[in-house]
Each structure stands twice: as C-alpha cells, then as structure tokens.
Design a protein around this motif. Structure first.
Motif, short mmCIF file in Angstrom:
data_model
loop_
_atom_site.label_atom_id
_atom_site.label_comp_id
_atom_site.label_asym_id
_atom_site.label_seq_id
_atom_site.Cartn_x
_atom_site.Cartn_y
_atom_site.Cartn_z
N LEU C 157 0.93 -1.15 -0.01
CA LEU C 157 0.03 0.02 -0.05
C LEU C 157 0.88 1.16 0.09
O LEU C 157 0.52 2.14 -0.69
N ALA C 158 1.98 1.35 0.69
CA ALA C 158 3.10 2.35 0.73
C ALA C 158 3.48 2.45 -0.66
O ALA C 158 3.77 3.93 -1.27
N ALA C 159 3.77 1.43 -1.37
CA ALA C 159 4.40 1.51 -2.82
C ALA C 159 3.41 2.11 -3.64
O ALA C 159 3.65 2.89 -4.33
N ARG C 160 2.06 1.75 -3.38
CA ARG C 160 1.18 2.39 -4.39
C ARG C 160 0.94 3.77 -4.15
O ARG C 160 0.83 4.48 -5.25
N ALA C 161 1.05 4.38 -3.02
CA ALA C 161 0.96 5.71 -2.81
C ALA C 161 2.07 6.36 -3.87
O ALA C 161 2.01 7.62 -3.79
N LYS C 162 3.41 5.88 -3.74
CA LYS C 162 4.34 6.38 -4.36
C LYS C 162 4.26 6.32 -6.01
O LYS C 162 4.88 7.14 -6.76
N ASN C 163 3.62 5.41 -6.48
CA ASN C 163 3.81 4.93 -7.93
C ASN C 163 2.69 5.55 -8.58
O ASN C 163 1.60 5.25 -8.62
#
Lengths: 256, 256, 256, 256
Positions: C157-163
C-alpha cells in the motif's frame, strides 16, 4: 358500475373495430419488418396509461413493448442521455410504446428543476438529431401529446385521491401539476415548437373526453400508418386529433 | 525470451512515461466528467488487441471499459443497428475503448457480404449523424485506424499459426484477409473518406512496427486530449500517426 | 527496468509454459462445453488484479470474461443478492474470472459495516446453497484466496502511494485495511470455514511472493482441471497453494 | 357486447372488491420490502394472460413486473439455465408475475423434445434447490397452475382461430396441444409431484370457468399473503383453488 356506463353508446363497439384495425396493422408490421415507435406524452392525469392500455389490449405481447421507465439511476445520470431508452427501441416487426420518454427533460425535469439549464439546452438541440437519425435508420416515429384543460386535470387528480384503486398514481409531484400549470404550458409550447419535425411529428390529441380521445388517436394512427380504409370507417376527428403546427396556439387548440 | 528483447532499447521506458501521461489524463477525465470514446479499427492482425492492452494497462479498471463485442445475435440483427454499442458508451468520467465497432459494417460485413447493399448504404449515411449526435451530447470521440502492409499481415498471420498462445486468434475469416486484400482496401478507403469528420476524426497509425505505433498513438492521444506537454516529451511522429485527409492516398501514406 | 529484472531467473519462462497449458485448457473447455467459474478473493493489495492478468493474458477474449463489479447501485441493493453476478456466470465453453465476488458480503461489507447482521447471516447461510446449485447445473467452481501477511500489505500500500501508475488503486478503504487487520482476519476465517465445500472448494494461495503465487495458482488450476501433465511439468508447490481445511489455521498456514 | 354480458351478475363487482384487496396488499408489500414472485403456469389457452391482466389491472406499474420471455436465444441456451429469469426476479417491495417460467423445461420443452433427457433431469433435480434458495433469500414464491379440461381447451383454441383479435395467439404448437394432451398431462403430473415444496408450493386452479378461476385465485392469493379478512369477504372456493397434494390426482381434481 361506472365502467359499464362508460362503455355504452357505441364506444365499446367502435373501440372493438379499431382494435381489429390495430391487429391488422401489427400483422403488416411483422410481415414488413417495420420498426414502429409511438411516444405518448402529456401532463399528469392526461390519460396516458389508459390510452396505451387500449392500444395494446389485443396486440401480440411478444411483438409489442410498453416502456415506462422509472426515475434515472445514478449510473443513468452519468451516461449518454438517450442511453436509457436505446435498449428499448423497437426491432424489426415490433411496436414500442413509450409512456413518457426522453421528453421528460423538456417537461417535468425542466419545470421542477431536475436538470440544469445546460442539460435542457443540450437536450433541445440534440433530440431532433436523434429522432432524425432513428428515422434514417428505419424507425417510424410518431409522437402523441395528450392535451387536457386545467379544470379536467384538477377533477381527475381529485378523483384519484378518492379511488382506492388509483391511489398509487398519486405522487407529491402531482400536487405541483396544478400549481405550476403555466410553467408546464410554457415548457410544452417550447417542446412542441422546437421538436416537431417531418421525421418525428407531434400529433396533439384533445383529451378532456377520454373516450373520444382514444378513438381519435387510434383512428389517426391507422390512417397515418396507411392501414387501408374500410367503407364504414370513421375518419379521425380533426377537432380532437391534429398534426401540430405553430398556429395551433393562436387558434386556441391547445390548453393554456 | 522474445518479450524481453522487444522491450529493450528505450521502448519500455518510453511506454512507461506515456502510461504515466495516460494516468494523468484519466484523473483529469474523472475530475472534469469527460466522456471519452476511443475506437480502434484495422485489418486482422493490425495490432488492435496489443495496442489497447498498452493503453489500459495502468488505468483504473472501474473508470475504463474495453468493449469487444462478439458477432450479433438474432435479436441484434433485428434491432436498431447502433443499439448493441449504445449500452457501452462512456459515461461521465469514463474512457471506453472499442476494439472494432459499428464500423464492422463498413469493413468485414461489406467485404464478406454479411450485410446487404441497402444496409451498407444506410450505415454509411447514418454513422456521421450518429457520431455528430454523440459529439453534441458531450462525448469526445477519437477513431484510430491501424494500417499495416500486405506483407506484414501475411507474416503475422503465419506467426499466429505457429504460436501456441495465439492460435485462438486464428479464424477462417483470417484466411480471407489476404485473399481479399484489395476489397478490404477499397472498403477502408470508402470508410475513411466518408466517415471522417471534425466531430469524429479518423487518425491513421502506420502499424507495421508495433512498438513505434504504440508510442505514436498514445502520444497523439495525449496531445489531442490536451494533456500538458512536459519539457522532455517527444511529440507523436507525423510519419507514423496523422489525421486522415483525402490526400493521404495520393501521398502513398496508406497501405494498398 | 524493474519489470525486466522481475522476469529474470526462469519466472518468465515458467509463466510462458503455464500459459500454454491454460490455452490447452481453454481449447478443451470450448470443446467440452465446460462452464468454469474462478473466484479470486483476498485482502487489498493481495495481488488479485495481477494474478488475473497473467491468467487471461493469452486466452481468447471472446471465451473469457473478467468480472470486477463496482459498488452496488440502489437497484442492486433491493434485488436478490446474487442477481448482480448471475448475469455474468460462464456459459458453455466459457471461463469467467471474478475479481472479488459475492464474498464481498463476508469481507469488506462485514468488516466495514456495509451490511446488517441479518444480511450477513442470510448470506452465510445461502451462499453454500447457491454454489451447490451452480455445481448441480454444471458450473465448475474454484475459489482462490490470496493470503498476504500484514507487513507485506503495508509495504504494497505504501508503494502504491508512491507509484504514479498505481495511485488509482488507492482508496480511503485501503487505509482501513491495516487498521482493521484483525477484523478482516476474523471475517476471512469465518468465510473459509463456513463456505468451503466439495462443490465449491476454497484454495488458499500464499501470496507474499507474487511470482511464486502466480506460478503455483496456475499449476494448481491446471492439475485440478485435469490438464494432462507433461514430463517436464512442475507440480504446484504445496507450501504455496493448498486446499483449505480447518487445520490450516492451527498449522499457521494462514496469515494472522 | 359480449364483454358487458360477461361482467354482469356480480363478477365485475366481486373483481373490483378483490382488486382493492390487491392494492392494499401491494401497499403492504412496498412498506415491508417484501419480494413477491407469482408464477402462473398452465396449458395453452388455460387463461394465463387474462388472469395476469386482472391481477395487475390496478396495481402500480412501477412496483409490478409482468415477465413473459420469448424463446431462448443462442446465448441463453449456453448460459446457466435460470439466468434468463434471474434478471427479472422481484426486488424489495416488488411483485413479479411470471407468465410461464423456468417450468417451460418441464412442460413444452419436455413434451416437444426441445430439451435433452439430461437437461430435463438436471432441471427437475435443481429447480427445488433454486426455489429453496430464493425462499431463504427472502423471496416469497407462489406457483399457480391453471388446469383446464380437454374439451375446454379445444373450444378455446377453435374460438381463437375465429376471433380477429386473438389470432396472434395461435401458433403451430397450439395444434400439438390437443394431439399431445396425454403427454402434457404426464409432464404436468411429474412437475407437480416433484417440484411442490413448502418453500414454493403449487396451487392448482380449475380454470374451465374463467371468471370463477380469477376470483378464486385472487382470493387465495390475498388469504395466503395474510391480507386481513373483511366481514363481507368471500373465501376462496376450495373446489376451484387448492394446494396441490399427491392425492389430487386420485380424487380426480386434475384434468386427465
């Protein structure tokens, strides 16, 4: 029984004859692969339900569809405006009757403020394009406007309130029908004037007398669709049903 | 792996950047309530599936619909021709991609004799009306024609036959694609010439080189939809993607 | 390129081989008229979209349908609960993949309070009846639950926020996914225990490693559907994919 | 007028009173969010159309749906058997009336050979599961079988052939109705015996006398759905309408 009294004096016989004519029309429509779309509009209590009932009473259900859509869903509101009705257009050999139609936008939505000015303007500009397209795609399109007077509407809405079998027809919007009589008249006048076309004409039916209106509309439909006349056939009464034209207002043929 | 080789030399990076642009475009479409319809047409093996796959790869599935209809049912054949697609038009905030479309009638149906001359004539006369109507109703409509050469089509169809993952794409009609090359060319020329309009333009994409075609089309889409340019942005290659005009044939820009 | 790295070390080759197996399976399904329904469930960020993408990547779109329904409309809420999905069940020769399904009611709706206790109870009591009915009507039904650990979910979920390509996947509900981890675990346990059946088994896939999960699930599907084994074929890894049983919790095979 | 004569001797008044009862029932259904499904089955010319017409005559169209599906399309034939009807099941507050139904498979399809033995067997095994599922999902399901004698059927089919308003009802299958009387009886007996259940009971209506049948069925429906009795209310005539039981055949209550 009120019903029996109403059906006296030749009305029932005349209706019966006309329904035989409609059956013949339907057989021809099936044989020819015609696509017939009949739009029935009019104010609250103008008699749309009863009119359609008599038209379809003895038609083949498989080849006839009566379309009375509920209020638009959220999804409908986001979609192409005509999309809700597109799925219900008549196929070859079919008769579709729309009890109210896309013209909601030019009537109740306009008067009650359910659409924006921009949506209204878009509708008024695009509906002639859509109907002309349908005509070019082989859809025969006839639009009937059932016109009642203010007094008759008041009487009918009051009668509904008392009739245990008709109470479902009452809605809060009905109460607005009388109050906003003039706004509805103006909306109707704009609609008739701007959306009448050769491809999709408006035919006005004076509907204060329900029985006369029914006989006149069905006669008009049969003549208009080229159903062959019989010797004993009565023609539609031009005082009750007539092709819309701009002069109709001046002549006082349309309720104010 | 063939796939890895293909994605070398900057293609994957360029595609990645463009897909970020598409994501930004989609956010704007959702925010503005735009209705975007992208039609992708082209001969068999022109690369329609792969093109659409790259466009939608990172878009929000809930706001994107890819529409690839099967052959018409009996009911479809009796209905208003555009009815099958009407239910799939984009709503506010949606992107719809049509993998083949109502233009079947101007292509495969015309060439293979699946429609009558009268149906073809009606389609060619009414499709501009329909598309103009959609434009007036707020649908943004862009039509891409993926154009491949005869030799490239032959190679791709032959490769399909050998690739165990692509055999489902083969159909008896494919074998006709080569034999009827000229008839398809003539049908395409008539389609482009008669259905190109300001409201619904045809954009031709030279598609013999799949990767170039994908980058060019997506770039064209972003520019056309007003996605703001970035400093490092490459513009669409006008030798690969260009707005159709009648002179395109003379200039030899379209495969014969 | 991250993508290329990922596809190194045999994953891409293995996936390619399995997709050839899926193509063979599909040909058999079409030939036999099988109706195959694959339900893919799992927490937010469990990898459902990516899993389904790999399964369908080279299947025939005409014979495959991926179903990911949006939130229920007002009309849906008043209808028979299973009605929304009924229209999307596979026909003869079709593979339908449900990305989330009627099990929403046992997961997100239960945890977030989107359904009443009575609706939940009715669902848990009736879903086995519905699935058994489908089985008796010739639908082959397989349900995969992609199981991830709390830490892995947080990372994704954290990676999604950045991608920039994945931001559309973020929703306010995602933020609840972590906070309500335990409630989701309890709901999942009840769901697995009470809706696992011979007619419609749950198969758990440990999904912290996406690539392993994909290979294992597809291998399981091929074996389960009777796709003939080849000499060089790797069997599904029982540590990654296994038929649900009540002891799975005790054995610590399911994320807490 | 034949119509007027028919409506003499109290029938019209009795029907009017019962329709007021149906209106009250509908208000309660809307208030309670009940889902009511009424299946009307019977041989050709048993009076299904006319029966349904009287039931819905004064109900609110928006909350009532009459479902009379045409023959299955190719797509329907490949789908889950119950799928065609799933989309028409009643939502909360709705009354759905099915004019013929999934029981086609146990009647006309069985007798005329339109389904295979395996399809018939699957249907007979699964229909009780499906109906029980619906009941558990909150659908109130009532199934009426209109039973006519061989002589009455013959008279009605002959009358149809002469009545210009009813000719659309004639079909080649009608001619089989008489010839295959015994096969239809056997199919009906199997259907009643094997698909009668507490959750979805069959109620037999002796329908040689149309008016009696209509009054009896509506009375039965009102009592069955718990509509409060009024002092002057006539109860359903047990010689005309009765809950199916296996002994009904022995007692000669069902036409042979």
């Amino acid at each position: 029984m009120a019903k029996k009294r109403k059906e006296a004096d030749g009305y029932a016989d005349a209706l019966h004859e006309l329904q035989i004519g409609l059956s013949a029309l339907q057989r021809r429509i099936i044989a020819d692969g015609t696509k017939l779309l009949i739009i029935v509009e009019g104010r609250d209590a103008a008699g749309k339900d009863g009119m359609i009932k008599r038209i379809v009473e003895h038609l083949s259900p498989r080849d006839t569809r009566v379309v009375a859509l509920g209020p638009p869903s959220d999804r409908d509101r986001r979609a192409w405006y005509f999309q809700r009705w597109s799925g219900h257009l008549p196929g070859s050999g079919e008769i579709a009757l729309f009890n109210r139609s896309w013209y909601n936008r030019a009537g109740v939505e306009r008067v009650m403020g359910y659409c924006t000015d921009a949506e209204y303007a878009e509708f008024m500009a695009t509906v002639p394009m859509f109907e002309q397209l349908l005509a070019h795609c082989g859809v025969t399109l006839v639009k009937y406007y059932l016109d009642i007077s203010k007094g008759e509407q008041r009487r009918r809405l009051a009668a509904r309130a008392k009739n245990p079998l008709k109470q479902w027809k009452l809605s809060p919007i009905d109460q607005e029908a009388g109050k906003r009589w003039k706004a509805y008249s103006a909306a109707r006048d704009a609609m008739l004037a701007r959306t009448h076309s050769v491809a999709a004409p408006w035919i006005v039916v004076r509907a204060d007398d329900k029985r006369q209106a029914r006989l006149a509309l069905i006669r008009d439909l049969l003549v208009r669709l080229g159903e062959p006349e019989r010797d004993d056939q009565q023609l539609p009464d031009p005082g009750t049903v007539f092709l819309y034209d701009d002069a109709a207002h001046e002549k006082g043929l349309i309720a104010r």
